[in-house]
Enzyme design. Structure first.
Site, mmCIF file in Angstrom:
data_model
loop_
_atom_site.group_PDB
_atom_site.id
_atom_site.type_symbol
_atom_site.label_atom_id
_atom_site.label_comp_id
_atom_site.label_asym_id
_atom_site.label_seq_id
_atom_site.Cartn_x
_atom_site.Cartn_y
_atom_site.Cartn_z
ATOM 1 N N ARG A 1 -11.036 0.320 14.136
ATOM 2 C CA ARG A 1 -11.016 1.072 12.864
ATOM 3 C C ARG A 1 -11.999 0.362 11.937
ATOM 4 O O ARG A 1 -13.150 0.228 12.289
ATOM 5 C CB ARG A 1 -9.607 1.117 12.266
ATOM 6 N N CYS B 1 15.982 24.561 5.340
ATOM 7 C CA CYS B 1 15.111 25.465 4.582
ATOM 8 C C CYS B 1 14.244 24.658 3.621
ATOM 9 O O CYS B 1 14.298 23.437 3.597
ATOM 10 C CB CYS B 1 15.956 26.466 3.800
ATOM 11 N N HIS C 1 -6.909 -7.178 12.305
ATOM 12 C CA HIS C 1 -5.646 -6.427 12.390
ATOM 13 C C HIS C 1 -5.406 -6.063 13.853
ATOM 14 O O HIS C 1 -6.351 -5.718 14.566
ATOM 15 C CB HIS C 1 -5.766 -5.174 11.513
ATOM 16 N N LYS D 1 0.840 -1.204 0.000
ATOM 17 C CA LYS D 1 0.000 0.000 0.000
ATOM 18 C C LYS D 1 0.873 1.251 0.000
ATOM 19 O O LYS D 1 2.070 1.181 0.310
ATOM 20 C CB LYS D 1 -0.921 -0.014 1.225
ATOM 21 N N TYR E 1 18.349 30.739 7.995
ATOM 22 C CA TYR E 1 17.300 31.616 8.523
ATOM 23 C C TYR E 1 17.296 31.665 10.052
ATOM 24 O O TYR E 1 17.380 30.639 10.713
ATOM 25 C CB TYR E 1 15.930 31.110 8.079
ATOM 26 N N ASP F 1 14.475 24.450 0.365
ATOM 27 C CA ASP F 1 15.206 23.857 -0.755
ATOM 28 C C ASP F 1 16.632 23.470 -0.434
ATOM 29 O O ASP F 1 17.328 22.927 -1.295
ATOM 30 C CB ASP F 1 15.300 24.862 -1.915
HETATM 31 C C1 LIG Z 1 -0.444 -1.815 6.751
HETATM 32 C C2 LIG Z 1 -1.076 -3.089 7.108
HETATM 33 C C3 LIG Z 1 -0.308 -4.238 7.319
HETATM 34 C C4 LIG Z 1 1.196 -4.221 7.381
HETATM 35 O O1 LIG Z 1 1.573 -3.660 8.613
HETATM 36 P P1 LIG Z 1 3.125 -3.517 9.018
HETATM 37 O O2 LIG Z 1 3.082 -3.012 10.401
HETATM 38 O O3 LIG Z 1 3.691 -2.514 8.058
HETATM 39 O O4 LIG Z 1 3.712 -4.849 8.854
HETATM 40 C C5 LIG Z 1 -0.970 -5.431 7.536
HETATM 41 N N1 LIG Z 1 -2.320 -5.477 7.552
HETATM 42 C C6 LIG Z 1 -3.090 -4.374 7.375
HETATM 43 C C7 LIG Z 1 -4.554 -4.478 7.431
HETATM 44 C C8 LIG Z 1 -2.490 -3.144 7.153
HETATM 45 O O5 LIG Z 1 -3.258 -2.053 6.994
#
Ligand SMILES: *Cc1c(COP(=O)(O)O)cnc(C)c1O
Length: 378
Positions: free
Chosen positions: A139, A316, A171, A41, A269, A318
């Protein structure tokens, strides 16, 4: 590392490191009988989704994961044919093209499931669906209270031939804090959700582990692991063991000018730094517009002419200025802003620590309009 001189701002992506890391991680998964989904991703965490996907698939990855349908379709358009899952949908995402392109789709609600099933029905295809249970990250994912309805609905859609439920998945919230009590709590809820899906007649695989859980919780590998950050060589659980990962991204520039300034001269700066004695300064043509955080002003160094040297004064938009003391530095000399750290150069993790953030945020934010990205096999 100096295969090609960096001109202004160059991200060098070492596919050899991606291959190495994928081999290491997929071997860990295989030991528990798990296949490997490499997560690409956000343009492969800033490294380039297509070259990373190809390298990973040649080195032990079985499939790929991305957040959005658009990311998935871009991989397909680039000729990547491997199994591919996406999981974060908007209210108006059209799942038809994803079904046509054999992109597997996560469903977190009956609404999503119905839209996926309808798209498959319209296209005369069958969508491969991963049902996502929210086990405690809060989430996306289906809340446990709504799960029985979702799995019943999925079983019906499967009977009609609109979908095939490939997986139940979730997750983790705190996998990067080994021993955090939420991990086991999430694993229990995950098991309950899986049993519920089986009871509804589904025969899905299971997947739960991100990089951190892949490296620290082999008991949670299930059928598939989903490493992201570790594929790019960044340690998801710093300080917990040695995982044999190689950072794949190096950020380089070059010296565009040097000058000698006298003691007492202010630099950049706001004159936040004043030369304590006569010094040679090197000017480097990268700044916060190129991903060098202004928040690291006065707190970062670069690798230049064989050693680390401090960046002085403010970063800065650039450009930035390096204190080279009395050393000889020259226009055109390579400057390494961060890399694997092998030679003593700074790392993305070091930048993250200096900013109070995580290396994920550093690498995903580096590829910008003035920055070139060079993919090398090294
Ligand atoms: C981003 C993501 C991962 C990978 O997570 P890492 O911590 O980068 O290994 C796995 N599963 C889901 C759903 C994610 O969004």
């Amino acid at each position: 590392m100096s295969d090609q001189p960096a001109r202004r701002a160059d991200l060098r992506v070492d596919l050899g490191a991606i291959r190495h890391n994928t081999r290491v991680l997929s071997a860990r998964g295989r030991r528990s009988g798990a296949a490997t989904m490499v997560v690409v991703k956000s343009d492969g965490y800033g490294h380039g989704a297509v070259p990373v996907a190809r390298a990973a698939l040649e080195s032990g990855a079985d499939c790929l994961g991305v957040a959005s349908v658009d990311e998935a379709l871009q991989l397909r358009t680039s000729g990547v044919r491997a199994p591919l899952l996406c999981w974060l949908h908007t209210a108006d995402d059209d799942f038809g093209p994803a079904v046509d392109a054999d992109v597997e789709l996560s469903a977190s609600s009956v609404g999503e499931l119905d839209r996926i099933a309808a798209a498959a029905d319209r296209r005369g295809g069958t969508a491969r669906v991963h049902l996502k249970i929210d086990t405690g990250l809060s989430r996306n994912g289906c809340p446990p209270a709504a799960w029985p309805t979702l799995v019943e609905r999925a079983a019906k859609a499967e009977e009609r031939g609109w979908i095939e439920v490939a997986a139940v998945w979730s997750h983790l919230a705190c996998a990067d804090e080994p021993g955090h009590p939420s991990v086991d709590r999430q694993a229990e809820r995950f098991q309950d959700a899986y049993l519920r899906a089986r009871a509804a007649g589904l025969r899905p695989i299971r997947h739960l582990a991100n990089s951190a859980a892949l490296l620290t919780r082999p008991d949670l590998h299930f059928d598939l692991v989903r490493p992201g950050i570790a594929v790019y060589g960044l340690d998801p659980v710093p300080g917990v063991g040695e995982h044999d990962l190689r950072p794949a991204m190096t950020f380089r520039s070059s010296v565009v000018g040097t000058k000698r300034v006298a003691a007492g001269e202010g630099v950049s700066y706001g004159h936040r730094w004043t030369a304590p004695h006569a010094v040679t300064l090197a000017l480097v043509p990268v700044g916060y517009a190129d991903g060098v955080p202004r928040g690291l002003s006065g707190r970062m160094s670069v690798w230049l002419a064989g050693r680390r040297r401090p960046v002085v004064g403010r970063v800065c938009m650039d450009q930035l200025v390096v204190d080279c003391g009395d050393d000889q530095v020259h226009e055109g000399d390579e400057v390494v802003l961060f890399g694997p750290g092998d030679r003593g150069e700074p790392t993305a993790a070091e930048w993250a620590d200096g900013l109070g953030t995580i290396h994920y945020e550093i690498v995903t934010g580096m590829y910008r309009p003035r920055v070139t990205r060079t993919v090398v096999e090294a």
